[in-house]
Write a protein that holds these residues in place. Structure first.
Motif, PDB file in Angstrom:
ATOM      1  N   TRP A  66      38.587  28.702  45.212  1.00  0.00           N
ATOM      2  CA  TRP A  66      39.750  29.192  44.464  1.00  0.00           C
ATOM      3  C   TRP A  66      40.564  28.004  43.936  1.00  0.00           C
ATOM      4  O   TRP A  66      41.355  28.151  43.014  1.00  0.00           O
ATOM      5  CB  TRP A  66      40.648  30.049  45.361  1.00  0.00           C
ATOM      6  CG  TRP A  66      40.177  31.439  45.593  1.00  0.00           C
ATOM      7  CD1 TRP A  66      39.155  31.834  46.413  1.00  0.00           C
ATOM      8  CD2 TRP A  66      40.712  32.624  45.016  1.00  0.00           C
ATOM      9  NE1 TRP A  66      39.033  33.193  46.369  1.00  0.00           N
ATOM     10  CE2 TRP A  66      39.969  33.706  45.524  1.00  0.00           C
ATOM     11  CE3 TRP A  66      41.747  32.878  44.120  1.00  0.00           C
ATOM     12  CZ2 TRP A  66      40.236  35.024  45.170  1.00  0.00           C
ATOM     13  CZ3 TRP A  66      42.004  34.186  43.768  1.00  0.00           C
ATOM     14  CH2 TRP A  66      41.251  35.249  44.288  1.00  0.00           C
ATOM     15  N   GLU A  67      40.409  26.858  44.562  1.00  0.00           N
ATOM     16  CA  GLU A  67      41.134  25.639  44.219  1.00  0.00           C
ATOM     17  C   GLU A  67      42.620  25.938  43.981  1.00  0.00           C
ATOM     18  O   GLU A  67      43.257  26.564  44.825  1.00  0.00           O
ATOM     19  CB  GLU A  67      40.474  24.932  43.027  1.00  0.00           C
ATOM     20  CG  GLU A  67      39.085  24.421  43.341  1.00  0.00           C
ATOM     21  CD  GLU A  67      38.450  23.662  42.203  1.00  0.00           C
ATOM     22  OE1 GLU A  67      38.583  24.074  41.021  1.00  0.00           O
ATOM     23  OE2 GLU A  67      37.795  22.638  42.485  1.00  0.00           O
ATOM     24  N   HIS A  68      43.168  25.510  42.852  1.00  0.00           N
ATOM     25  CA  HIS A  68      44.612  25.653  42.604  1.00  0.00           C
ATOM     26  C   HIS A  68      45.046  27.114  42.467  1.00  0.00           C
ATOM     27  O   HIS A  68      46.218  27.433  42.699  1.00  0.00           O
ATOM     28  CB  HIS A  68      45.025  24.836  41.375  1.00  0.00           C
ATOM     29  CG  HIS A  68      44.822  23.371  41.578  1.00  0.00           C
ATOM     30  ND1 HIS A  68      45.711  22.589  42.266  1.00  0.00           N
ATOM     31  CD2 HIS A  68      43.795  22.555  41.218  1.00  0.00           C
ATOM     32  CE1 HIS A  68      45.265  21.353  42.322  1.00  0.00           C
ATOM     33  NE2 HIS A  68      44.107  21.302  41.692  1.00  0.00           N
ATOM     34  N   ALA A  69      44.127  27.998  42.121  1.00  0.00           N
ATOM     35  CA  ALA A  69      44.479  29.423  42.035  1.00  0.00           C
ATOM     36  C   ALA A  69      44.891  29.981  43.391  1.00  0.00           C
ATOM     37  O   ALA A  69      45.605  30.989  43.455  1.00  0.00           O
ATOM     38  CB  ALA A  69      43.308  30.222  41.465  1.00  0.00           C
ATOM     39  N   ALA A  70      44.477  29.342  44.488  1.00  0.00           N
ATOM     40  CA  ALA A  70      44.906  29.794  45.814  1.00  0.00           C
ATOM     41  C   ALA A  70      46.421  29.680  45.964  1.00  0.00           C
ATOM     42  O   ALA A  70      47.049  30.520  46.620  1.00  0.00           O
ATOM     43  CB  ALA A  70      44.201  28.990  46.907  1.00  0.00           C
ATOM     44  N   ASN A  71      47.022  28.659  45.348  1.00  0.00           N
ATOM     45  CA  ASN A  71      48.481  28.518  45.404  1.00  0.00           C
ATOM     46  C   ASN A  71      49.189  29.596  44.589  1.00  0.00           C
ATOM     47  O   ASN A  71      50.307  29.971  44.895  1.00  0.00           O
ATOM     48  CB  ASN A  71      48.911  27.135  44.923  1.00  0.00           C
ATOM     49  CG  ASN A  71      48.769  26.094  46.000  1.00  0.00           C
ATOM     50  OD1 ASN A  71      49.055  26.343  47.163  1.00  0.00           O
ATOM     51  ND2 ASN A  71      48.313  24.917  45.621  1.00  0.00           N
ATOM     52  N   GLU A  72      48.537  30.086  43.559  1.00  0.00           N
ATOM     53  CA  GLU A  72      49.140  31.115  42.714  1.00  0.00           C
ATOM     54  C   GLU A  72      48.915  32.521  43.263  1.00  0.00           C
ATOM     55  O   GLU A  72      49.829  33.351  43.268  1.00  0.00           O
ATOM     56  CB  GLU A  72      48.558  31.025  41.298  1.00  0.00           C
ATOM     57  CG  GLU A  72      49.122  32.056  40.347  1.00  0.00           C
ATOM     58  CD  GLU A  72      48.518  31.957  38.954  1.00  0.00           C
ATOM     59  OE1 GLU A  72      48.836  32.838  38.133  1.00  0.00           O
ATOM     60  OE2 GLU A  72      47.738  31.022  38.681  1.00  0.00           O
TER      61      GLU A  72
END
Length: 172
Positions: A66-72
């Motif tokens: 998920w990379e940066h999408a995990a933060n979103e």
């Protein structure tokens, strides 16, 4: 100065169990790069991970495709702040890992490059003996614990307790 240990967290199979709906989990739809993903998340996971990090002096880090999408999409739904991300290009893409001969999962070289000599716990449902061998044989990799989460159940209190015990034993 001693660097803090790391708590590496995967999403699918760990925070988002695969398969049937489970008690305590809420379904969500997330749209990443135009693709709709259906996940089920447990709001107890965020506070439990934060508590583990605080009790052991560890730093939470996303170790997920998920990379940066995990933060979103993931963190806010379970009560996690924005976390650092280990970028993990898929094999065959620019920046993806070359084959190593160990048979490890494609994420493992990225994790090895990120952790340096810091001790770490890695919560993932796809780490196996080849991943351990790869990490053990890399120069400069510190102590580590791979917590193989059951993808059907997701992260459990037993998984967290094992990590807590391992990290606490290294606190000096």
């Amino acid at each position: 100065m001693i660097e803090r240990p790391l708590l590496l967290v995967d999403v699918d199979g760990v925070l988002n169990p695969l398969g049937a709906s489970l008690p305590g989990f809420t379904p969500h739809e997330c749209v990443v790069d135009g693709q709709v993903y259906r996940v089920q998340l447990n709001t107890a996971h965020g506070p439990a991970l934060l508590r583990l990090a605080e009790e052991t002096g560890a730093e939470l880090v996303w170790a997920t495709t998920w990379e940066h999408a995990a933060n979103e999409w993931i963190g806010p739904r379970i009560g996690l702040p924005e976390l650092p991300v280990i970028e993990m290009p898929l094999p065959g893409l620019p920046g993806g890992p070359p084959p190593s001969g160990y048979g490890e999962m494609f994420k493992t070289p990225h994790v090895a490059a990120y952790v340096g000599g810091r001790p770490f716990v890695w919560f993932d449902d796809h780490t196996w003996e080849p991943d351990e061998a790869y990490l053990r044989d890399r120069p400069g990799i510190g102590e580590f614990l791979l917590v193989r989460v059951d993808a059907r159940a997701g992260l459990t209190e037993a998984d967290l307790a094992g990590a807590r015990e391992w990290l606490s034993a290294r606190q000096g």
